[in-house]
Write a protein that holds these residues in place. Structure first.
Motif, mmCIF file in Angstrom:
data_model
loop_
_atom_site.group_PDB
_atom_site.id
_atom_site.type_symbol
_atom_site.label_atom_id
_atom_site.label_comp_id
_atom_site.label_asym_id
_atom_site.label_seq_id
_atom_site.Cartn_x
_atom_site.Cartn_y
_atom_site.Cartn_z
ATOM 1 N N THR A 102 -7.267 9.532 -11.583
ATOM 2 C CA THR A 102 -6.265 9.720 -10.522
ATOM 3 C C THR A 102 -4.907 9.185 -10.950
ATOM 4 O O THR A 102 -3.864 9.811 -10.734
ATOM 5 C CB THR A 102 -6.724 9.019 -9.240
ATOM 6 N N VAL A 103 -4.962 8.021 -11.567
ATOM 7 C CA VAL A 103 -3.718 7.401 -12.021
ATOM 8 C C VAL A 103 -3.052 8.273 -13.085
ATOM 9 O O VAL A 103 -1.835 8.504 -13.077
ATOM 10 C CB VAL A 103 -3.993 5.994 -12.553
ATOM 11 N N GLU A 104 -3.885 8.795 -14.016
ATOM 12 C CA GLU A 104 -3.323 9.637 -15.062
ATOM 13 C C GLU A 104 -2.701 10.898 -14.480
ATOM 14 O O GLU A 104 -1.628 11.351 -14.911
ATOM 15 C CB GLU A 104 -4.415 9.996 -16.072
ATOM 16 N N ARG A 105 -3.432 11.496 -13.488
ATOM 17 C CA ARG A 105 -2.867 12.681 -12.858
ATOM 18 C C ARG A 105 -1.564 12.350 -12.145
ATOM 19 O O ARG A 105 -0.583 13.109 -12.192
ATOM 20 C CB ARG A 105 -3.870 13.282 -11.868
ATOM 21 N N ALA A 106 -1.543 11.213 -11.507
ATOM 22 C CA ALA A 106 -0.321 10.806 -10.797
ATOM 23 C C ALA A 106 0.846 10.601 -11.771
ATOM 24 O O ALA A 106 1.995 10.986 -11.512
ATOM 25 C CB ALA A 106 -0.586 9.534 -9.988
ATOM 26 N N ILE A 107 0.480 9.966 -12.905
ATOM 27 C CA ILE A 107 1.521 9.728 -13.918
ATOM 28 C C ILE A 107 2.057 11.055 -14.458
ATOM 29 O O ILE A 107 3.266 11.255 -14.626
ATOM 30 C CB ILE A 107 0.962 8.860 -15.047
ATOM 31 N N ASP A 108 1.108 11.990 -14.736
ATOM 32 C CA ASP A 108 1.538 13.289 -15.250
ATOM 33 C C ASP A 108 2.409 14.014 -14.240
ATOM 34 O O ASP A 108 3.437 14.624 -14.599
ATOM 35 C CB ASP A 108 0.309 14.142 -15.591
ATOM 36 N N GLU A 109 1.986 13.949 -12.973
ATOM 37 C CA GLU A 109 2.780 14.610 -11.938
ATOM 38 C C GLU A 109 4.170 13.981 -11.813
ATOM 39 O O GLU A 109 5.180 14.676 -11.664
ATOM 40 C CB GLU A 109 2.046 14.559 -10.600
ATOM 41 N N GLN A 110 4.205 12.656 -11.908
ATOM 42 C CA GLN A 110 5.487 11.958 -11.808
ATOM 43 C C GLN A 110 6.406 12.321 -12.993
ATOM 44 O O GLN A 110 7.610 12.529 -12.836
ATOM 45 C CB GLN A 110 5.247 10.440 -11.770
ATOM 46 N N THR A 111 5.742 12.372 -14.170
ATOM 47 C CA THR A 111 6.511 12.746 -15.367
ATOM 48 C C THR A 111 7.081 14.153 -15.232
ATOM 49 O O THR A 111 8.237 14.428 -15.587
ATOM 50 C CB THR A 111 5.616 12.664 -16.613
ATOM 51 N N ALA A 112 6.221 15.066 -14.720
ATOM 52 C CA ALA A 112 6.684 16.441 -14.523
ATOM 53 C C ALA A 112 7.811 16.505 -13.511
ATOM 54 O O ALA A 112 8.794 17.238 -13.676
ATOM 55 C CB ALA A 112 5.518 17.328 -14.079
ATOM 56 N N ILE A 113 7.659 15.706 -12.448
ATOM 57 C CA ILE A 113 8.704 15.684 -11.413
ATOM 58 C C ILE A 113 10.016 15.164 -11.992
ATOM 59 O O ILE A 113 11.105 15.700 -11.745
ATOM 60 C CB ILE A 113 8.238 14.826 -10.219
ATOM 61 N N GLU A 114 9.919 14.080 -12.784
ATOM 62 C CA GLU A 114 11.128 13.513 -13.379
ATOM 63 C C GLU A 114 11.779 14.501 -14.364
ATOM 64 O O GLU A 114 13.001 14.639 -14.412
ATOM 65 C CB GLU A 114 10.788 12.211 -14.094
ATOM 66 N N ALA A 115 10.922 15.180 -15.156
ATOM 67 C CA ALA A 115 11.461 16.171 -16.093
ATOM 68 C C ALA A 115 12.150 17.299 -15.346
ATOM 69 O O ALA A 115 13.233 17.767 -15.745
ATOM 70 C CB ALA A 115 10.336 16.724 -16.983
ATOM 71 N N ALA A 116 11.505 17.766 -14.261
ATOM 72 C CA ALA A 116 12.117 18.824 -13.458
ATOM 73 C C ALA A 116 13.437 18.348 -12.852
ATOM 74 O O ALA A 116 14.417 19.086 -12.786
ATOM 75 C CB ALA A 116 11.146 19.279 -12.366
#
Length: 257
Positions: free
Chosen positions: A29-43
């Motif tokens: 869950t944490v990894e998915r959250a991190i990936d989502e956050q990273t994607a959000i920041e990149a976007a």
């Protein structure tokens, strides 16, 4: 006893498996959250970059628009100024057209006048004392040829004719010494002394003979009585002697002496 032991072992294995599943679940869950956050920041970064790019384009467009407005205003002022100049030039062209028509009329009137002036000058030289005959006749011949040339402007013809008049007028105010043939049937080269248009005298190169032009007789009269006066006058005319009083003959036209 064996059954109890087997049951306990199974229970222990099940507990371990449950613990592993429970421990693995939060990590995914944490990894998915991190990936989502990273994607959000990149976007967000990409979006900000596009916003910055659009902002730069907007600023450039605004600056270009301002420059276009300034150029348009400058062109408008230039066109207004050119329109005023064009109106002024149109008026000048109209005025020049009127002046050209007047010049045509003036030219038609002045050309005959110049010819009459030249004819008068020719007659005057023919009746005048015969000094500088070749020079004066060459000037008249040049003017006669000039008057019939179409490639010479009326203004130039007028200038040359008036210039010839000025030269003839200047002869009446100057003292001059020069050498030339005596003229007529006498080809001897003598020294001439011209005192304005008052007197034209001569003296042979050896000084043995002196005479003067007699308008009444239309010829030269020998008179050695004026030998010294002519000799001194030649020196004055050549600036070899200071100006002095000269005793000269003044025969009137038609007079016998």
């Amino acid at each position: 006893m064996k059954s109890l032991t087997l049951m306990l072992m199974r229970c222990g294995a099940a507990g371990l498996l449950y613990s592993s599943v429970v421990a693995a679940a939060p990590t995914a869950t944490v990894e998915r959250a991190i990936d989502e956050q990273t994607a959000i920041e990149a976007a967000a970064q990409a979006t900000q970059a596009r916003i910055d790019q659009l902002d730069d384009r907007a600023r450039a467009a605004v600056e270009a628009y301002r420059e276009a407005l300034q150029a348009t205003d400058s062109l408008k002022r230039y066109n207004d100024q050119m329109a005023l100049q064009l109106q002024s030039q149109t008026r000048e062209l109209a005025s020049m057209g009127d002046q050209l028509e007047e010049l045509d009329v003036t030219a038609r009137e002045i050309v005959p006048l110049l010819q009459r002036m030249l004819d008068t000058l020719v007659q005057f030289v023919a009746l005048d004392a015969p000094f500088l005959q070749r020079e004066r006749q060459d000037r008249l011949d040049t003017l006669q040829a000039l008057m019939v040339r179409a490639d010479v402007s009326v203004a130039e013809k007028y200038r040359r004719v008036t210039e010839a008049y000025q030269v003839e007028m200047e002869y009446g105010r100057t003292l001059e010494a020069y050498q030339a043939p005596l003229g007529g049937d006498d080809e001897r080269v003598v020294q001439f002394l011209r005192v304005g248009r008052i007197a034209l005298l001569y003296q042979t190169l050896d000084g043995d003979e002196t005479g003067y032009w007699h308008p009444g007789e239309q010829g030269f009269v020998m008179d050695d009585h004026y030998h010294a006066a002519v000799r001194d006058g030649l020196k004055v005319a050549r600036k070899q002697s200071a100006p002095q009083l000269l005793t000269l003959p003044l025969p009137a036209a038609g007079a016998g002496s």
